[in-house]
Design an enzyme around this catalytic site. Structure first.
Site, PDB file in Angstrom:
ATOM      1  N   CYS A  80       0.822  -1.208   0.000  1.00 16.39           N
ATOM      2  CA  CYS A  80       0.000   0.000   0.000  1.00 16.39           C
ATOM      3  C   CYS A  80       0.865   1.272   0.000  1.00 16.39           C
ATOM      4  CB  CYS A  80      -0.975  -0.019   1.165  1.00 16.39           C
ATOM      5  SG  CYS A  80      -2.321   1.188   0.997  1.00 16.39           S
ATOM      6  N   HIS A 168      -3.872  -5.066   0.645  1.00 12.17           N
ATOM      7  CA  HIS A 168      -3.361  -5.524   1.940  1.00 12.17           C
ATOM      8  C   HIS A 168      -3.493  -7.043   2.048  1.00 12.17           C
ATOM      9  CE1 HIS A 168      -2.778  -1.613   3.985  1.00 12.17           C
ATOM     10  NE2 HIS A 168      -3.702  -1.207   3.115  1.00 12.17           N
ATOM     11  N   GLU A 170      -2.380  -8.885   4.392  1.00  9.16           N
ATOM     12  CA  GLU A 170      -2.442  -9.277   5.799  1.00  9.16           C
ATOM     13  C   GLU A 170      -3.872  -9.346   6.329  1.00  9.16           C
ATOM     14  OE1 GLU A 170      -1.795  -4.738   5.872  1.00  9.16           O
ATOM     15  OE2 GLU A 170      -1.349  -6.448   4.588  1.00  9.16           O
ATOM     16  N   ASP A 226      -1.213 -15.206  30.472  1.00  9.12           N
ATOM     17  CA  ASP A 226       0.051 -14.519  30.218  1.00  9.12           C
ATOM     18  C   ASP A 226       1.035 -14.648  31.381  1.00  9.12           C
ATOM     19  OD1 ASP A 226      -1.243 -13.757  27.912  1.00  9.12           O
ATOM     20  OD2 ASP A 226      -1.807 -11.789  28.690  1.00  9.12           O
TER      21      ASP A 226
END
Length: 511
Positions: A80, A168, A170, A226
């Site tokens: 892009c 894009h 992704e 986490d």
């Protein structure tokens, strides 16, 4: 520690993190660096990707990095803004589009035998998001793909391993985006697909051993994925030199303090429970602004840890379960130009008086990657499947000021909601769920009496990494039962609503 396979230069696009995710899905490690902080040593990177950007290449303040150590020397994929950048500054022409090109499009032309589009057919759907368009290709540019509205949708530079694409890959809406990235990284750039959860564990443990030596480390456990995975990695590296502290901030779920301490029994961790609920609630008294609440919680969190750290002789490190989305939303991508969304209580460093250094074993990982790392280490499936829970706890699910009574109400509501999700077999189909106590009273009727009580919102979302999320279409029967149970059992609540907002434009949490 890491392989440093792919360098992603961030020009400020909100999609930059998605590029990283797609690359990692290919078992390839990547690092994001701001366009204005390109590493001086790029030898370890086998390929480079330029991200999109909210800027126009034609603007005076447009990002304009020096790519002399990259272009023509390493395989380069410009996405892009990146594609427009290469065109604009290399003999091509970029102009404003007559209409903003945003959304789904289909490739109407693909040049034959182009390795970037191997196994991608004409008609493949791509996602456009730009207001400028490439009118003329850069010097030595060769057109390799078009859509009906965008002629120069993809090109390569003759004599270089350099490619530019206007769309894009992704974004999930680009149906063959992952294939295109695989073509570029694996088949063209010859990057090895050797970054796996097992390799992450092995390399992280080795790195922690080298970093920490015989030093003592204190870690705040939350009971979530986490901090638990971070604890196990540190435990593998330094054993009994890890001191885990689980703090009751008075803002946990119902009975969570006791349940979490019990959960860690048998994991081999050195865990101490500290009840500091009165301290946190005192600091929050009278605060209603969400950022002030977060900062107050962070301040007390640090104070509690400072107190506990002083009880451990010669502790030198504070470990945290910070993951990539925390960093992205707090300080923008690795210091790059992306917009700050909100602060996180475990991001941003420690006051000088603590004299502790920070170690963050997971700060390069997304949530789903953390879960896979935990599974690789054989951690309990129920623990690995636990929904994310915000560090500030229920404080950011109570809109407005915090009181002990409001915490009690929300704990009861949350417990009913989560318990019902489990009993209906819905818990594992939801990425995150919780209840929000609104600063709203509404009129109701119970029996023959008028009530004027609180309203709560239920929230359940689907996601993979927390960067984007869709609301979950829970069964009406479930919502009906849960609403009735909440109103009948939780004193102080007479109305229940369900949040059907996605991220973006909303965030997962309300504050």
């Amino acid at each position: 520690m890491q392989h440093n396979n792919v360098l992603i230069l961030d020009f400020g696009s909100q999609y930059t993190q998605l590029i990283a995710r797609r690359v990692r899905e290919l078992n390839i490690y990547c690092e994001i660096h701001p366009f204005n902080k390109i590493p001086t040593d790029t030898d370890g990177f086998k390929a480079v990707i330029l991200s999109g950007s909210p800027f126009s290449v034609r603007a005076d303040n447009a990002p304009h990095p020096d790519l002399s150590n990259i272009r023509g020397k390493k395989p380069l994929l410009a996405v892009c803004y990146g594609a427009q950048y290469l065109a604009h500054f290399s003999g091509g022409k970029v102009e404003a589009s007559n209409t903003r090109e945003y959304g789904r499009a289909n490739l109407s032309f693909i040049k034959a035998n182009e390795s970037l589009f191997d196994s991608i057919a004409t008609g493949s759907q791509v996602w456009m998001s730009h207001s400028d368009t490439i009118k003329a290709l850069p010097e030595n540019g060769v057109l390799i793909a078009s859509t009906v509205d965008v002629q120069n949708a993809a090109y390569r530079i003759e004599g270089e391993t350099t490619f530019g694409i206007q769309f894009h890959p992704e974004v999930y809406h680009s149906t063959d985006g992952k294939r295109l990235l695989e073509n570029f990284l694996v088949h063209i750039a010859k990057v090895e697909q050797d970054w796996t959860p097992q390799s992450f564990v092995e390399e992280t443990v080795d790195s922690l051993k080298a970093q920490l030596g015989n030093d003592k480390v204190v870690l705040g456990l939350s009971g979530g994925v986490d901090s638990s995975v971070a604890a196990m990695l540190l435990h593998k590296a330094i054993g009994n030199n890890l001191y885990c502290i689980f703090v009751n901030n008075g803002l946990l779920r119902k009975n969570e303090f006791e349940n979490v301490l019990k959960q860690y029994e048998g994991m081999g961790l050195n865990v101490k429970g500290v009840d500091a609920s009165a301290r946190f609630l005192g600091a929050l008294q009278g605060l209603s602004d969400p950022e002030l609440k977060r900062k107050a919680i962070g301040r007390v969190f640090i104070d509690v840890f400072d107190d506990e750290a002083h009880r451990i002789e010669d502790v030198k490190w504070l470990a945290q379960g910070t993951i990539y989305p925390d960093v992205i939303e707090s300080v923008s991508a690795t210091g790059g130009p992306s917009a700050t969304i909100k602060s996180h209580h475990n991001v941003g460093g420690l006051p000088d008086f603590m004299k502790l250094k920070i170690v963050e074993p997971l700060k390069a990982l997304f949530k789903d990657e953390v879960r896979r790392v935990g599974a690789t280490m054989g951690m309990d499936k129920n623990l690995m499947g636990r929904h994310p829970f915000p560090g500030p706890g229920l404080a950011i699910r109570i809109l407005g000021d915090i009181t002990a009574e409001k915490v009690r109400i929300l704990q009861e509501v949350d417990a009913i909601f989560i318990d019902n999700l489990r009993s209906w077999g819905l818990y594992d189909k939801v990425w995150q769920a919780g209840a929000i106590l609104l600063p709203v009273n509404s009129v109701g009727v119970m029996g023959d009496e008028r009530t004027y009580e609180k309203c709560v919102a239920l929230r359940a979302v689907e996601s993979t990494d927390g960067m984007t999320a869709d609301w979950v279409n829970l069964p009406y029967e479930f919502l009906q039962k849960t609403s009735n149970e909440i109103i009948n059992k939780v004193k102080g609540v007479n109305r229940v609503v369900y949040d059907i907002s996605s991220k973006p434009p909303a965030t997962i949490e309300w504050e």
